[in-house]
Design an enzyme around this catalytic site. Structure first.
Site, PDB file in Angstrom:
ATOM      1  N   LYS A  34       0.834  -1.204   0.000  1.00  0.00           N
ATOM      2  CA  LYS A  34       0.000   0.000   0.000  1.00  0.00           C
ATOM      3  C   LYS A  34       0.873   1.261   0.000  1.00  0.00           C
ATOM      4  O   LYS A  34       0.582   2.248  -0.657  1.00  0.00           O
ATOM      5  CB  LYS A  34      -0.923   0.004   1.219  1.00  0.00           C
ATOM      6  CG  LYS A  34      -1.760   1.283   1.342  1.00  0.00           C
ATOM      7  CD  LYS A  34      -2.754   1.210   2.484  1.00  0.00           C
ATOM      8  CE  LYS A  34      -3.565   2.507   2.562  1.00  0.00           C
ATOM      9  NZ  LYS A  34      -4.652   2.427   3.557  1.00  0.00           N
ATOM     10  N   HIS A  70      -9.703 -30.224 -33.229  1.00  0.00           N
ATOM     11  CA  HIS A  70     -10.493 -29.046 -32.835  1.00  0.00           C
ATOM     12  C   HIS A  70     -11.518 -29.397 -31.750  1.00  0.00           C
ATOM     13  O   HIS A  70     -12.692 -29.052 -31.861  1.00  0.00           O
ATOM     14  CB  HIS A  70     -11.170 -28.419 -34.051  1.00  0.00           C
ATOM     15  CG  HIS A  70     -10.202 -27.982 -35.113  1.00  0.00           C
ATOM     16  ND1 HIS A  70      -9.153 -27.128 -34.856  1.00  0.00           N
ATOM     17  CD2 HIS A  70     -10.129 -28.288 -36.421  1.00  0.00           C
ATOM     18  CE1 HIS A  70      -8.469 -26.930 -35.975  1.00  0.00           C
ATOM     19  NE2 HIS A  70      -9.028 -27.627 -36.929  1.00  0.00           N
TER      20      HIS A  70
END
Length: 509
Positions: free
Chosen positions: A135, A270
């Site tokens: 922070k 596929h």
């Protein structure tokens, strides 16, 4: 005034190099517990945390850094006069770097630790320090990854590290604690049997940056599930790096081949199967799968649930495959297959033993949908199905129908499979009208259609029965569930055909 670094790490990789480098640069080091002892034993003179806090570590180490003298020194803003004055008033020393990594929660999870041990491996002070430093990243360096130690030392030798580097370290720190908390939340959900929590946090670790995504103009990366990666060993033995499409196809192929306990092979192109086969040997299973559609499998992938032997490898080397997946490869098979420079060989030793993730998800508008994997229930594994026609299936037909039902759940919906003798003979994939999928399967089966049975992932209508009757197919299996079921049953009885209802649908979208 000397700058101070607080070092408290479970993973001590490269920590001595960092600490010695900081010491040479004139930094003062504060440390805790095992890290303090490790630094002292290696010739450094850190300050023990209790000297700073004027309070001992208590509750078996559960409380040691949770103190205003620590968090005040991390969190105060150096450019705010009132912050600086408060620090002076309370005689709080500045802490300008936090080096921290956390208790090994994920490692304990992988090791199968009991619940009490898992609880004790939930770090509290560490995440608090990390978040505090991140922070206040403009003033405090936060290091959570040993890979960053050397770069930070080099930057400190030049002066103050750049704000961009500080922000990047903060980004990594917040990602680190977010995943840590996500793992803990996921653990508690599993421990309590909660599949659909109010807050869903999925955590992943980056494995590879891929060359490109589904298409060359799309970027992509591969991430593994940080929670569910509990020891599955997936090893690439040979070939080019895996692509986005390879990874997608591998998942579909492995998922399909794991349906079978006997020797089995699945070819995929596929994400859709070109052929599935089972047999007495892996070669027999492979050839049955290959012969379903020897044209479409060109450029596809194969998964086998038994090691690849020389005979199977010899045939596989005769045409172009992208990937072969198996629990192992014989020395002769490797000698044959590694001659093909780009062929990817993937070994999953425990392919038949590991379980797929219980849950699966898919992106939709504004979020994801999250669901159970489409596993068979124990009842379905026993094939507790209902014959709804007058004609009963022969013993051979019933075996083929069971096989077809295992296969069709891995075909894109609306999907059907024509099967015979432990092999798919014709597959109809992903049509908007089921009768079109049936026509496609019949056409693909050609002369081999005699004696086949049909598996369908969902109910069908009279047009499907008509097409199958005309083609000579005598037995079918489907979930049923349509308002037209009785009309379909009546038509099957008219043509002396068998229809079995499973009462469970298997769409795959």
């Amino acid at each position: 005034m000397k700058k101070r670094a607080l070092i408290s790490v479970f993973d001590k990789t490269n920590i001595l190099d960092l600490a010695k480098g900081l010491d040479q640069l004139g930094w003062q080091i504060i440390s805790t517990g095992g890290t303090y002892k490790h630094l002292k034993e290696n010739g450094l003179e850190p300050i023990e945390i209790s000297e700073v806090t004027k309070f001992p570590e208590i509750l078996d180490g559960r409380v040691k850094t949770l103190n205003p003298l620590i968090h005040g020194g991390i969190l105060y803003r150096r450019d705010h006069e009132d912050h600086v004055q408060i620090i002076k008033d309370h005689n709080i020393g500045s802490i300008d770097m936090v080096v921290n990594n956390l208790y090994p929660f994920s490692q304990k999870l992988k090791a199968g630790a009991d619940h009490e041990e898992m609880i004790e491996n939930i770090d509290i002070g560490g995440p608090s320090m990390i978040r505090a430093a991140a922070k206040n990243y403009k003033d405090v360096l936060i290091l959570t990854d040993p890979a960053d130690y050397q770069e930070v030392l080099e930057e400190l030798e030049k002066g103050d590290p750049s704000l961009d580097l500080k922000a990047d370290l903060a980004r990594k720190a917040f990602s680190y604690t977010a995943q840590y908390d996500g793992l803990i939340a996921a653990y508690f959900n599993r421990h309590l049997g909660i599949d659909y929590p109010e807050k869903l946090t999925l955590t992943y670790d980056k494995v590879d940056q891929l060359r490109y995504g589904e298409n060359p103009h799309q970027g992509a990366a591969f991430y593994k599930d940080a929670f569910d990666d509990l020891g599955i060993e997936i090893k690439q033995l040979h070939g080019k790096e895996l692509s986005y499409n390879n990874l997608n196809d591998i998942f579909s192929t492995v998922k399909a081949v794991k349906e079978f306990s006997q020797p089995a092979a699945v070819g995929v192109k596929h994400t859709n199967p070109s052929g599935i086969g089972v047999g007495e040997s892996i070669y027999e299973a492979y050839m049955r799968a290959y012969e379903c559609d020897p044209t479409s499998i060109f450029g596809g992938i194969f998964a086998l649930n038994r090691p690849v032997d020389e005979k199977t490898a010899d045939h596989m080397a005769s045409y172009f495959l992208e990937v072969i997946i198996a629990p192992g490869f014989s020395d002769q098979a490797l000698e044959i297959l590694t001659k093909k420079k780009n062929l990817r060989l993937i070994e999953i030793k425990d392919l038949n033993d590991f379980s797929l993730n219980k849950m699966t998800f898919k992106q939709v508008l504004s979020g994801i949908v999250y669901q159970d994997q489409d596993y068979f229930s124990e009842k379905e594994k026993d094939f507790d199905f209902e014959t709804v026609t007058k004609r009963q299936a022969t013993e051979k037909e019933l075996a083929d129908l069971k096989f077809a039902w295992l296969c069709v759940k891995n075909v894109a919906s609306n999907g059907v499979v024509l099967a015979k003798d432990g092999a798919t003979v014709g597959i109809g994939q992903g049509e908007v009208r089921r009768s079109w999928a049936v026509e496609e399967a019949i056409e693909r089966a050609g002369e081999k259609i005699q004696g086949t049975v049909l598996g369908s992932d969902a109910f069908f209508f009279e047009d499907t029965v008509e097409a199958l009757h005309e083609a000579g197919v005598k037995a079918m299996i489907s979930p049923g569930g349509s308002i037209k079921d009785q009309a379909v049953i009546d038509l099957c009885d008219k043509y002396d055909m068998t229809l079995i209802f499973t009462k469970t649908r298997h769409f795959r979208h």
